[in-house]
Design an enzyme around this catalytic site. Structure first.
Site, PDB file in Angstrom:
ATOM      1  N   SER A  33       0.836  -1.208   0.000  1.00 28.47           N
ATOM      2  CA  SER A  33       0.000   0.000   0.000  1.00 28.47           C
ATOM      3  C   SER A  33       0.870   1.257   0.000  1.00 28.47           C
ATOM      4  O   SER A  33       0.599   2.222  -0.732  1.00 28.47           O
ATOM      5  CB  SER A  33      -0.882   0.024   1.255  1.00 28.47           C
ATOM      6  OG  SER A  33      -1.790  -1.035   1.230  1.00 28.47           O
ATOM      7  N   ARG A 133     -13.252  -7.657 -11.048  1.00 31.32           N
ATOM      8  CA  ARG A 133     -13.492  -6.965  -9.774  1.00 31.32           C
ATOM      9  C   ARG A 133     -14.336  -5.700  -9.962  1.00 31.32           C
ATOM     10  O   ARG A 133     -14.237  -5.024 -10.986  1.00 31.32           O
ATOM     11  CB  ARG A 133     -12.148  -6.652  -9.096  1.00 31.32           C
ATOM     12  CG  ARG A 133     -11.412  -7.936  -8.774  1.00 31.32           C
ATOM     13  CD  ARG A 133     -10.092  -7.676  -8.125  1.00 31.32           C
ATOM     14  NE  ARG A 133     -10.241  -7.089  -6.800  1.00 31.32           N
ATOM     15  CZ  ARG A 133      -9.214  -6.707  -6.054  1.00 31.32           C
ATOM     16  NH1 ARG A 133      -7.986  -6.835  -6.495  1.00 31.32           N
ATOM     17  NH2 ARG A 133      -9.425  -6.194  -4.869  1.00 31.32           N
ATOM     18  N   SER A 178     -13.432   0.717   2.730  1.00 30.30           N
ATOM     19  CA  SER A 178     -12.397   0.485   1.714  1.00 30.30           C
ATOM     20  C   SER A 178     -11.424   1.649   1.665  1.00 30.30           C
ATOM     21  O   SER A 178     -11.788   2.773   1.330  1.00 30.30           O
ATOM     22  CB  SER A 178     -13.047   0.310   0.339  1.00 30.30           C
ATOM     23  OG  SER A 178     -12.055   0.417  -0.670  1.00 30.30           O
ATOM     24  N   GLN A 180      -9.145   1.838  -0.493  1.00 35.84           N
ATOM     25  CA  GLN A 180      -8.948   2.177  -1.910  1.00 35.84           C
ATOM     26  C   GLN A 180      -9.970   3.216  -2.355  1.00 35.84           C
ATOM     27  O   GLN A 180      -9.630   4.171  -3.063  1.00 35.84           O
ATOM     28  CB  GLN A 180      -9.065   0.919  -2.771  1.00 35.84           C
ATOM     29  CG  GLN A 180      -7.910  -0.044  -2.543  1.00 35.84           C
ATOM     30  CD  GLN A 180      -8.029  -1.314  -3.359  1.00 35.84           C
ATOM     31  OE1 GLN A 180      -9.022  -1.521  -4.058  1.00 35.84           O
ATOM     32  NE2 GLN A 180      -7.025  -2.163  -3.271  1.00 35.84           N
ATOM     33  N   ASP A 331      -6.565  -8.321   4.472  1.00 35.85           N
ATOM     34  CA  ASP A 331      -5.782  -9.206   3.591  1.00 35.85           C
ATOM     35  C   ASP A 331      -5.234 -10.429   4.321  1.00 35.85           C
ATOM     36  O   ASP A 331      -4.592 -11.284   3.697  1.00 35.85           O
ATOM     37  CB  ASP A 331      -4.613  -8.416   2.978  1.00 35.85           C
ATOM     38  CG  ASP A 331      -5.118  -7.354   2.002  1.00 35.85           C
ATOM     39  OD1 ASP A 331      -6.219  -7.520   1.442  1.00 35.85           O
ATOM     40  OD2 ASP A 331      -4.404  -6.351   1.808  1.00 35.85           O
ATOM     41  N   ARG A 362     -12.243 -14.793  -2.140  1.00 39.74           N
ATOM     42  CA  ARG A 362     -11.388 -15.436  -1.123  1.00 39.74           C
ATOM     43  C   ARG A 362     -12.173 -16.242  -0.113  1.00 39.74           C
ATOM     44  O   ARG A 362     -11.649 -17.220   0.428  1.00 39.74           O
ATOM     45  CB  ARG A 362     -10.556 -14.383  -0.379  1.00 39.74           C
ATOM     46  CG  ARG A 362      -9.354 -13.974  -1.135  1.00 39.74           C
ATOM     47  CD  ARG A 362      -8.381 -13.139  -0.331  1.00 39.74           C
ATOM     48  NE  ARG A 362      -7.314 -12.732  -1.236  1.00 39.74           N
ATOM     49  CZ  ARG A 362      -6.592 -11.633  -1.126  1.00 39.74           C
ATOM     50  NH1 ARG A 362      -6.807 -10.800  -0.123  1.00 39.74           N
ATOM     51  NH2 ARG A 362      -5.643 -11.367  -1.995  1.00 39.74           N
ATOM     52  N   ARG A 406      -2.376 -14.309  -2.342  1.00 32.84           N
ATOM     53  CA  ARG A 406      -2.478 -14.659  -0.917  1.00 32.84           C
ATOM     54  C   ARG A 406      -3.053 -16.066  -0.730  1.00 32.84           C
ATOM     55  O   ARG A 406      -2.738 -16.745   0.246  1.00 32.84           O
ATOM     56  CB  ARG A 406      -3.293 -13.608  -0.168  1.00 32.84           C
ATOM     57  CG  ARG A 406      -2.607 -12.238  -0.223  1.00 32.84           C
ATOM     58  CD  ARG A 406      -3.104 -11.275   0.828  1.00 32.84           C
ATOM     59  NE  ARG A 406      -2.804  -9.908   0.418  1.00 32.84           N
ATOM     60  CZ  ARG A 406      -1.614  -9.317   0.542  1.00 32.84           C
ATOM     61  NH1 ARG A 406      -0.605  -9.957   1.075  1.00 32.84           N
ATOM     62  NH2 ARG A 406      -1.437  -8.064   0.137  1.00 32.84           N
TER      63      ARG A 406
HETATM   64  C1  S3P Z   1      -5.508  -1.510   0.003  1.00 31.09           C
HETATM   65  C2  S3P Z   1      -6.742  -1.595   0.576  1.00 31.09           C
HETATM   66  C3  S3P Z   1      -7.463  -2.867   0.762  1.00 31.09           C
HETATM   67  C4  S3P Z   1      -6.532  -4.070   0.640  1.00 31.09           C
HETATM   68  C5  S3P Z   1      -5.610  -3.956  -0.537  1.00 31.09           C
HETATM   69  C6  S3P Z   1      -4.757  -2.703  -0.435  1.00 31.09           C
HETATM   70  C7  S3P Z   1      -4.894  -0.174  -0.172  1.00 31.09           C
HETATM   71  O1  S3P Z   1      -8.457  -2.973  -0.245  1.00 31.09           O
HETATM   72  O2  S3P Z   1      -7.283  -5.260   0.523  1.00 31.09           O
HETATM   73  O3  S3P Z   1      -4.754  -5.093  -0.596  1.00 31.09           O
HETATM   74  O4  S3P Z   1      -3.677  -0.110  -0.470  1.00 31.09           O
HETATM   75  O5  S3P Z   1      -5.605   0.817  -0.013  1.00 31.09           O
HETATM   76  P1  S3P Z   1      -9.935  -2.351  -0.059  1.00 31.09           P
HETATM   77  O6  S3P Z   1      -9.819  -0.893  -0.011  1.00 31.09           O
HETATM   78  O7  S3P Z   1     -10.679  -2.823  -1.280  1.00 31.09           O
HETATM   79  O8  S3P Z   1     -10.452  -2.960   1.207  1.00 31.09           O
END
Ligand code: S3P
Length: 451
Positions: A33, A133, A178, A180, A331, A362, A406
Site C-alpha cells: 500500500s 473486480r 475500503s 482504496q 488481507d 477469497r 495470498r
Molecule cells: C488496500 C486496501 C485494501 C486491501 C488492498 C490494499 C490499499 O483494499 O485489501 O490489498 O492499499 O488501499 P480495499 O480498499 O478494497 O479494502
C-alpha cells in the site's frame, strides 16, 4: 520495465511438504500500500522523491509504468531504491495507450481517482482477476466530481475515463469500508477547488492521509457525529517531493510468522515490519489464540511505526474474530484461516463480505481449499467457521490459486504443517506482492519446491 501480471502466462505448479523447524531472521518486501502511494504522490509532487525499500512486485511496477505513461518519471536507481520526478498536481498527460494494471486493484482504483479530475481520456484494463473486480465503488463517487466513465457490464474493466474539466468537490460517505475508495476520492480532491470530504464509518488503513501530509497537503481527520471519522483534503495543494522509507509489509510478514507458529520447534524474527494500528488486527487475533508473538525494538521509520516481530511455535486455540476488526486485517484472512485450521477448537471469523471481491472470491477459495485439505470448515452468511483439530491437517490436495497471491502463499504455508503435501496449481501470482517468497521460506527451512 517489467510488465504487469498477465493471465496468459504459463502456470507454475508448486508444492509444500511437512517441514522441520523454521528458524532465523528475515526481512519481507516493502509494504504494498505504501509503495503504490509513494510512487503516485511522488508523481504529483514538484521535485524528486527518493524512495527506499519499495516493493518491486508486479503490482507496484504496474503503478510505476502507468505513472510514466502519464508523464511522470519513476526510475529504479538501486535495489528497492527509486527516484520519482513529479509533475505537480493537475499536470497528468493523456496516455498514448491503455494502462494495463495487471492484477492490482490498488493501482486501478487510486489511479482512477487521479484521472477523474484531469481533463484527459484514459483506457484502463488489467488481468482476468482485475477485470472481474467491481469498479462501480469508485466510478460512482468519481462521477460526482464530473468525470465520465464507459465501462463493461457491472462497471468492470476495461473502462474508459474522461476526467472532469471543471471538477466539483464532493462529500462522500463510504458505503463499504475500503481504503482504496477513500484514497480514490481524496486523490480526485487534490485537483479540485475547495474541500473534498470522505466520511468513513469504520476506520481503514490511513497511509494516504499520512503520506499526503508528509508531502505538504492539508488533510484533516476528525470524529464524525454518530461515529466514524470525517477526512477532508484541501484542493490544489503544492505537493513538495519528500523522501519515503517503506517499512516491511505486515501482510507479507504474516505468512512466515504463521508458518513459524504452526511448524513445531520454529523460532523466526521478521525485522522492520510496519505496525500501523490500522494494519495490526491479525496480531490481536493471534494473541487471543495464545500465539507466542513478541514485538521487539519498536521505532518510527518514515512516519510509520515499525517493529521486529518474533514468532515461536506453540499450541494455538480457536477464537471469535469480530466483524469490526475486519478492515484492519482484511488481507490476512487466508493465512489466519490456516492458523485456525491448525488450532485447537473453533475459530469464527465474522463479517467477511469484502473477501468476495478480492483478487479471487477469497471466502470461497479459503473454504474450498481447507475442505480439500481435510479441515472442517463452513461459510454461514458472511462468516467463516473453521474447526481446528489441534493437530496436523491432512493436506494431500491440489489448490486452485485463481490468480490470487495470498491464496497461493496461504496454502503453501498450510503444506508445511500438513500430513501430506499441499500443491498449488500456479505459483506465479506470488510475484505480485512477495517476489522471492519460496526462496526466502526455503532458506528458513521450509520444504517448498517443484516436484
Ligand atoms: C488496500 C486496501 C485494501 C486491501 C488492498 C490494499 C490499499 O483494499 O485489501 O490489498 O492499499 O488501499 P480495499 O480498499 O478494497 O479494502
Amino acid at each position: 520495465m517489467v510488465h504487469p501480471a498477465h493471465s496468459s502466462r504459463p502456470a507454475v505448479p508448486m508444492a509444500a511438504w511437512r517441514s522441520g523447524p523454521l528458524a532465523g531472521r528475515l526481512r519481507v518486501p516493502g509494504d504494498k500500500s505504501i509503495s503504490h502511494r509513494a510512487l503516485m504522490f511522488g508523481a504529483l509532487a514538484i521535485g524528486r522523491t527518493e524512495i527506499s525499500g519499495l516493493l518491486e512486485g508486479e503490482d507496484v511496477l504496474a503503478t510505476a509504468a502507468a505513472l510514466n505513461a502519464l508523464g511522470a518519471q519513476a526510475v529504479r536507481v538501486g535495489n528497492g531504491r527509486w527516484a520519482v520526478d513529479g509533475i505537480g498536481v493537475g499536470a497528468l498527460a493523456e496516455p498514448e495507450d491503455r494502462l494495463d494494471l495487471g492484477n492490482s486493484g490498488t493501482s486501478a482504483r487510486l489511479l482512477l481517482g487521479m484521472l477523474a479530475t484531469h481533463p484527459i481520456t484514459a483506457f484502463v484494463t488489467g488481468d482476468a482477476s482485475l477485470r472481474r473486480r467491481p469498479m462501480g465503488r469508485v466510478v460512482e463517487p468519481l462521477s460526482r466530481f464530473g468525470a465520465h466513465f464507459v465501462a463493461r457490464e457491472g462497471n468492470r474493466l476495461p473502462l474508459a475515463v474522461r476526467g472532469a474539466t471543471d471538477p466539483i468537490p464532493i462529500v462522500y460517505r463510504l458505503p463499504v469500508p475500503s481504503a482504496q475508495v477513500k484514497s480514490a476520492v481524496l486523490l480526485a480532491g487534490l485537483n479540485t477547488p475547495g474541500t473534498t470530504t470522505v466520511i468513513e464509518p469504520q476506520p481503514t488503513r490511513d497511509h494516504t492521509e499520512r503520506m499526503l501530509r508528509h508531502f505538504g497537503a492539508t488533510v484533516s481527520t476528525e470524529p464524525e457525529e454518530g461515529g466514524g471519522s470525517r477526512i477532508t483534503v484541501e484542493g490544489y495543494p503544492e505537493l513538495a517531493a519528500a523522501p519515503i522509507v517503506v517499512p516491511g509489509d505486515p501482510s507479507s510478514a504474516a505468512f512466515p510468522l504463521i508458518a513459524a507458529l504452526i511448524v513445531p520447534g520454529s523460532d523466526l524474527t521478521v525485522e522492520g515490519v510496519g505496525i500501523n494500528p490500522l494494519r495490526t488486527g491479525l496480531l490481536e487475533c493471534l494473541e487471543e489464540m495464545g500465539a507466542d508473538i513478541a514485538l521487539l525494538n519498536r521505532r518510527e521509520e518514515g512516519g510509520e511505526p515499525v517493529a521486529d516481530i518474533r514468532a515461536r511455535a506453540g499450541i494455538l486455540k480457536g477464537a471469535e474474530i469480530p466483524a469490526e476488526r475486519a478492515p484492519r486485517m482484511i488481507d490476512e484472512y487466508p493465512i489466519l484461516a490456516v492458523a485456525a485450521a491448525c488450532a485447537r477448537g473453533r475459530t469464527v471469523m465474522r463479517g467477511l463480505a469484502e473477501l468476495r471481491v478480492k483478487e479471487s472470491d477469497r471466502l470461497a477459495a479459503i473454504a474450498t481449499g481447507l475442505d480439500r485439505c481435510g479441515v472442517r470448515v463452513a461459510v454461514e452468511g458472511d462468516d467463516l467457521i473453521v474447526e481446528g483439530a489441534g493437530n496436523f491437517p491432512a493436506g494431500g490436495a491440489m489448490i486452485e490459486t485463481q490468480l490470487d497471491h495470498r491464496i497461493a502463499m496461504a496454502f503453501l504455508v498450510l503444506g508445511l504443517a500438513a500430513n501430506e503435501p499441499v500443491r498449488i496449481d500456479d505459483d506465479a501470482p506470488i510475484a505480485t506482492s512477495f517476489p522471492g517468497f519460496n526462496a526466502m521460506m526455503s532458506r528458513l527451512g521450509a520444504a517448498i519446491g517443484q516436484e
